[in-house]
Design a protein around this motif. Sequence first.
Motif, PDB file in Angstrom:
ATOM      1  N   LEU A 275      -4.233 -10.420  -8.775  1.00 38.34           N
ATOM      2  CA  LEU A 275      -4.020  -8.971  -8.710  1.00 38.34           C
ATOM      3  C   LEU A 275      -3.905  -8.553  -7.252  1.00 38.34           C
ATOM      4  O   LEU A 275      -4.502  -9.178  -6.359  1.00 38.34           O
ATOM      5  CB  LEU A 275      -5.179  -8.230  -9.381  1.00 38.34           C
ATOM      6  N   PRO A 276      -3.151  -7.502  -6.949  1.00 36.18           N
ATOM      7  CA  PRO A 276      -2.996  -7.052  -5.554  1.00 36.18           C
ATOM      8  C   PRO A 276      -4.306  -6.468  -5.015  1.00 36.18           C
ATOM      9  O   PRO A 276      -5.140  -5.982  -5.784  1.00 36.18           O
ATOM     10  CB  PRO A 276      -1.905  -5.980  -5.660  1.00 36.18           C
ATOM     11  N   PRO A 277      -4.513  -6.495  -3.696  1.00 31.23           N
ATOM     12  CA  PRO A 277      -5.751  -5.938  -3.123  1.00 31.23           C
ATOM     13  C   PRO A 277      -5.782  -4.423  -3.204  1.00 31.23           C
ATOM     14  O   PRO A 277      -4.732  -3.761  -3.287  1.00 31.23           O
ATOM     15  CB  PRO A 277      -5.704  -6.421  -1.670  1.00 31.23           C
ATOM     16  N   LEU A 278      -7.000  -3.879  -3.175  1.00 31.20           N
ATOM     17  CA  LEU A 278      -7.214  -2.433  -3.226  1.00 31.20           C
ATOM     18  C   LEU A 278      -7.630  -1.928  -1.856  1.00 31.20           C
ATOM     19  O   LEU A 278      -8.269  -2.649  -1.076  1.00 31.20           O
ATOM     20  CB  LEU A 278      -8.295  -2.078  -4.242  1.00 31.20           C
ATOM     21  N   THR A 279      -7.290  -0.689  -1.566  1.00 26.44           N
ATOM     22  CA  THR A 279      -7.804  -0.047  -0.359  1.00 26.44           C
ATOM     23  C   THR A 279      -9.282   0.264  -0.541  1.00 26.44           C
ATOM     24  O   THR A 279      -9.839   0.093  -1.635  1.00 26.44           O
ATOM     25  CB  THR A 279      -7.025   1.240  -0.063  1.00 26.44           C
ATOM     26  N   LEU A 280      -9.919   0.722   0.531  1.00 28.84           N
ATOM     27  CA  LEU A 280     -11.355   1.008   0.467  1.00 28.84           C
ATOM     28  C   LEU A 280     -11.666   2.058  -0.596  1.00 28.84           C
ATOM     29  O   LEU A 280     -12.557   1.870  -1.429  1.00 28.84           O
ATOM     30  CB  LEU A 280     -11.855   1.480   1.833  1.00 28.84           C
TER      31      LEU A 280
END
Length: 358
Positions: A332-337
Amino acid sequence: MSKTLVQPIGQKRLTNVAVVRLKKRGIRFEIACYKNKVLSWRSGVEKDLDEVLQSQTVYSNVSKGILAKSKDLMMAFGTDDNSKICLEILEKGELQVAGKERESQLSSQFRDVATIVMQKTINPETQRPYTISMIERLMHEIHFAVDPHSSSKKQALEVIRELQKQFPIKRSPMRLRLIVPEKNISPLMEKLNAWNASIASKEVSGNQLSVVCEMEPGFFRECDSMMRNWQGRLEILSVSVHVDEDAHVNDYEDHETAPSSFERQSVDSASELNEVVQNQLTISTENANAGEQVKQHKCSTCNALVGDAKQYRDHFKSDWHKHNLKRKTRQLPPLTLEECMTDIELDDAKNDLKDYSF
């Protein structure tokens, strides 16, 4: 040689039953009922008495099968009719349950009360409901004790009143549609202003006005009576209104004016993470403004710049990085903070609610 019939001594009869006990005139009377039927009878679900009582007989000790004496029945109840006496014991008597069973019932009712409180209240700052775990902690904080003889809804309303004295919590408003004749438009608007109701929409159709508004539940009875007198119509659109917009972690931070004990209990991992990262970002911004040329390290997992070498090492220990690592293993793609912290909040809420049914 004659043979004698030997009866077992200490034999217990009627053990797999629910016993209802009533003490009157200093004498104990008991009746034998089917399990899980006594509460159904008292709540009005079960109507057939034969489905509740195993036998229409009054005992002084059910487990040993000892019948009550007729003179004791006459002295205590004024009659020896077992059917009438069984009804009185069934209505006024105390249901005997084992310790673990009683503890399970109280725990279940405690969760029911907490669930009702959660559904009927919101945080006045965020306009969103508290989680189940938060409500239960607050109920323990005010030393709430469950009353098994009172309904969960009645106790939930009492809990809300007690919580409002110490913590930032209020009843969630009701959304209503009010339809009144044209001559009553002006009095209706005055009443809504007096009740501090928020008007969502107004629509005039012919000689009638339709108003969609949100008001405190405490004014519902008065509003319903008023609409009946005006020959209007009242429709309940929503019993409890909550904010539907996307959640943000800052909305769940502690209330500044709350008591210290409430603040300590309200802090969770997500808010702590937010505070740490915000401090890191503040330090980085100050260094940049001061003109210091500090090398910025980039985390490939989170696809973000995280600061100098020390901040880079601390970042690998943060929940943000760990959460994105789990997502990376699932491709899965990374998430922002902010997205990560919102995701953590939702996961915590799901974990709190998965054991409760609505």
